[in-house]
Write an enzyme that holds these catalytic residues in place. Structure first.
Site: not given
Length: 256
Positions: A7, A34, A146, A148, A217, A246-247
């Protein structure tokens, strides 16, 4: 074959980092999430220059998924097919090197009382039904991205911090388990069974350096792929430096 998912949290912002990472890590197939790009803005020529064919399913400002491949791309499919009425670009399929690959960006859910949480559960149910209707668990299939969802309490830095919150709720984990019941295996755990290995860390409060993250992930695969996994890792180096996502990428290697 090396397969990765990442991501990137805006490909427009992160493209130089992604290009550098591709040159350094040399994955054969990459699932991106994303991208936050429309299809017309996707930098396919930049990836072509690095040896990758690519397909992209985007909507512009939000979401967006892509697949890059050095082993061919065939039979690309956006979302859940031509009759899919989901306006959000969260799922993309393609066949790469004989493996049916999906890049998935599962809805966040936001909070347990938010409509987006119900959207998340419904989306996961649609994914499970799509697998049932269109894929074969005895064939090589990978669904990476991802999700989530942290599959277990071992996948969050502090389970108490996620009580009554998304990403760890029982309905989400049950929906993920339904994908497992169909035939998908969490390939990372085949090689990395220990707790405390994360792929996402909040930008705030220095959580990456505090090791306060989640493993959300995932590279899920059917048995014909899972039995070939020789190596799995989270590339923490890609989370360091200037303007990181941030991943971090999750990588698996498959034996021939």
């Amino acid at each position: 074959m090396r397969i990765a998912t990442w991501n990137v949290n805006s490909l427009k912002v992160r493209l130089p980092r992604v290009e550098e990472w591709l040159a350094d890590v040399a994955p054969d197939v990459v699932c991106l999430q994303e991208t936050k790009l429309a299809d017309g803005a996707f930098p396919s020529l930049a990836f072509q220059g690095l040896g990758y064919e690519s397909v992209h399913h985007g909507e512009g400002r939000w979401n967006g998924v892509a697949i890059l491949s050095r082993v061919g791309i065939d039979d690309a499919l956006n979302g859940f097919g031509p009759d899919d009425d989901d306006p959000e670009a969260r799922l993309l399929w393609a066949t790469c090197g004989g493996v049916r690959v999906a890049s998935a960006y599962v809805p966040n859910g936001r909070s347990l009382d938010d409509d987006h949480y119900q959207y998340k559960l419904g989306w996961l149910a649609k994914l499970r039904q799509h697998l049932e209707d269109h894929e074969d668990p005895s064939a090589p299939v990978v669904v990476a991205g991802d999700f989530n969802i942290a599959p277990t309490d071992d996948d969050v830095w502090d389970p108490a911090a996620f009580v009554d919150a998304t990403h760890t709720s029982e309905p989400e984990r049950a929906a993920l388990a339904e994908l497992g019941a169909w035939g998908l295996v969490d390939t990372f755990r085949l090689r990395q069974p220990e707790a405390g290995l994360f792929s996402w860390w909040d930008y705030r409060a220095g959580n990456f350096h505090k090791k306060q993250g989640m493993r959300i992930d995932l590279v899920l695969a059917t048995a014909p792929v899972a039995e070939r996994v020789t190596f799995a890792t989270v590339d923490r180096n890609a989370r360091k430096g200037q303007q990181p996502s941030d991943h971090a990428p999750v990588i698996i290697d498959l034996a021939p």
